[in-house]
Scaffold this active site. Structure first.
Site, PDB file in Angstrom:
ATOM      1  N   GLY A   1      -9.258   2.791   7.215  1.00 54.00           N
ATOM      2  CA  GLY A   1      -9.659   3.200   8.351  1.00 54.00           C
ATOM      3  C   GLY A   1      -8.885   4.375   9.116  1.00 54.00           C
TER       4      GLY A   1
ATOM      5  N   GLU B   1       0.910  -1.043  -0.244  1.00 60.35           N
ATOM      6  CA  GLU B   1      -0.102   0.043   0.077  1.00 60.35           C
ATOM      7  C   GLU B   1       0.976   1.137  -0.094  1.00 60.35           C
ATOM      8  OE1 GLU B   1      -2.941   0.051   3.257  1.00 60.35           O
ATOM      9  OE2 GLU B   1      -3.224   2.045   3.058  1.00 60.35           O
TER      10      GLU B   1
HETATM   11  O1  OSB Z   1      -2.163   4.665   6.146  1.00 63.06           O
HETATM   12  O2  OSB Z   1      -3.940   3.352   6.578  1.00 63.06           O
HETATM   13  C1  OSB Z   1      -3.363   4.122   6.688  1.00 63.06           C
HETATM   14  C2  OSB Z   1      -4.081   5.151  10.519  1.00 63.06           C
HETATM   15  C3  OSB Z   1      -3.927   6.532  10.248  1.00 63.06           C
HETATM   16  C4  OSB Z   1      -3.416   7.028   9.305  1.00 63.06           C
HETATM   17  C5  OSB Z   1      -2.983   6.428   7.997  1.00 63.06           C
HETATM   18  C6  OSB Z   1      -3.431   4.685   8.114  1.00 63.06           C
HETATM   19  C7  OSB Z   1      -3.891   4.386   9.446  1.00 63.06           C
HETATM   20  C8  OSB Z   1      -3.991   2.724   9.409  1.00 63.06           C
HETATM   21  C9  OSB Z   1      -4.914   2.368  10.397  1.00 63.06           C
HETATM   22  O3  OSB Z   1      -3.323   2.062   8.904  1.00 63.06           O
HETATM   23  C10 OSB Z   1      -6.478   1.895   9.879  1.00 63.06           C
HETATM   24  C11 OSB Z   1      -7.341   1.573  11.005  1.00 63.06           C
HETATM   25  O4  OSB Z   1      -7.087   0.467  11.908  1.00 63.06           O
HETATM   26  O5  OSB Z   1      -8.057   2.359  11.263  1.00 63.06           O
HETATM   27 MG    MG Z   2      -2.854   3.502   4.265  1.00 68.64          MG
END
Ligand code: OSB
Ligand code: MG
Length: 384
Positions: free
Chosen positions: A306, A229
């Site tokens: 999320g 990702e």
């Molecule tokens: O990159 O998906 C991301 C959390 C904060 C900012 C960016 C990200 C994330 C997460 C956590 O990966 C996702 C979650 O558990 O809500």
């Molecule tokens: Mg991400």
């Protein structure tokens, strides 16, 4: 279902008429995390969430803005969202206009998808509550069990990472995501793979690499990851296409995608094979449904990301995943992975097979508990 509904998954939603709103409040809450959450960009120790509260004819609806107090995930912050909602978006919300008309008006404001989503979600949740239906029903979607996924933040040691993955496997999460960054990647993934050869595993770099790292990133191809990702910059699409041509592992875009147009551009140039839809980042539930519907038509997988939301945003993400096109487990984890105490009366839990039930009840299902809001409030402002 009219022919137009068949063309667009959101036609019926665009026709919804906005009710009169008696009061609008913005309430910022701060909830401690059970453990710090680290990405390649920043470490967060708590969730500071700006909530919108609508009151209409005795019904109260809450939505959650997914921005952080800082611009380390996206350029929006709780302060910019407050400014944009108060000074530009809320004045466009009028009783009697349709949600489609509101979306047209909101488009005059460039960007600020998280602020827009906060307003649109609050209205959708309010309308669902006034009709006595669950949010997914208002979206026109049947109930289903939602697959789960855990996002594991950067850990201090490989042992800590292995323990976190072990806990996720024991809880029966459907897939595990681990954060990576420069210098904390290939060896760490190898450690997890050696110990858990079969766990559906992916990595998230939050934009830490450049194309000059392509040879290095290609080493990830040997670990049978479901995807990598956002390896490259938060604002890039085109270089991801070059990297995708050089890698076997599917690339998933997160930060780079702000709506359907970005999605179409990214897919058309081969910048990714998977899309992470965060309803806040793309401006709301309707745009999320359009993206998922569009991607499904091209055989591109979509999942819901999320933003370590409180129970309000967590529930919204769960309802969204009943929509057509959400084909993979998302970053939807148990409440306990982030909070000892939430602000809603139902905690998200996994069943014995790792699935998540949709919270029961009108609107988001879960009830927002005023006493818990009060306990966590650090700022409140009545806008109307
Ligand atoms: O990159 O998906 C991301 C959390 C904060 C900012 C960016 C990200 C994330 C997460 C956590 O990966 C996702 C979650 O558990 O809500
Ligand atoms: Mg991400």
């Amino acid at each position: 279902m009219t022919p137009r509904d068949r063309l667009s998954p959101t036609a019926a939603l665009e026709a919804l008429v906005l009710p009169a709103i008696d009061h609008v409040d913005l309430v910022t809450v701060k909830l401690p995390f059970v453990a710090p959450f680290g990405t390649s960009v920043h470490v967060w120790t708590d969730k500071e969430a700006m909530l919108m509260r609508l009151e209409s004819g005795g019904v109260t609806a809450w939505s959650e803005c997914v921005s952080d107090p800082d611009p380390y995930y996206a350029c929006e912050t709780n302060t910019t969202a407050r400014h944009i909602i108060r000074d530009f978006l809320l004045p466009l919300v009028e009783p009697g206009i349709t949600l489609g008309e509101l979306e047209t008006r909101l488009r005059h404001v460039r960007g600020h998808g998280m602020a827009k989503a906060t307003v649109e979600n609050a209205l959708l949740i309010l309308i669902a509550m006034q009709r006595g239906v669950a949010l997914h029903e208002l979206l026109g979607r049947p109930a289903k069990k939602i697959p789960s996924g855990l996002s594991i933040g950067l850990q201090d040691t490989q042992d800590a990472l292995l323990m976190a993955v072990e806990r996720a496997v024991a809880r029966r999460y459907h897939r595990v995501k681990m954060k990576v960054r420069r210098g904390q990647d290939v060896d760490w993934v190898r450690a997890v793979r050696d110990r858990f050869p079969d766990v559906p595993l992916m990595v998230d770099a939050n934009g830490d690499y450049t194309l000059a790292d392509a040879d290095h990133l290609r080493q990830l191809d040997e670990f049978n990851l479901t995807m990598v990702e956002q390896p490259l910059s938060y604002s890039d699409i085109i270089e991801h296409a070059s990297l995708q041509r050089a890698m076997k592992t599917a690339i998933c875009l997160d930060e780079s995608i702000h709506g359907l147009a970005d999605t179409a551009a990214a897919i058309s140039i081969g910048a990714c094979r998977v899309i992470n839809v965060k309803q806040g980042r793309v401006g709301g539930l309707l745009e999320s449904m359009r993206i998922a519907h569009y991607a499904a038509g091209l055989g591109i997988d979509v999942w819901s990301g999320g933003m370590d939301e409180t129970g309000i945003g967590r529930a919204v993400n769960i309802h969204l995943q009943t929509a057509e096109g959400f084909t993979l487990p998302g970053d939807t984890s148990e409440t306990a992975s982030y909070f000892d105490e939430d602000i809603v009366d139902q905690r998200v839990v996994l069943d014995a097979d790792g699935f998540i039930d949709i919270p029961r009840g009108p609107g988001i299902g879960a009830r927002v508990v005023p006493e818990l809001i009060l306990k966590r409030t650090i700022r409140a402002e009545r806008l109307r």
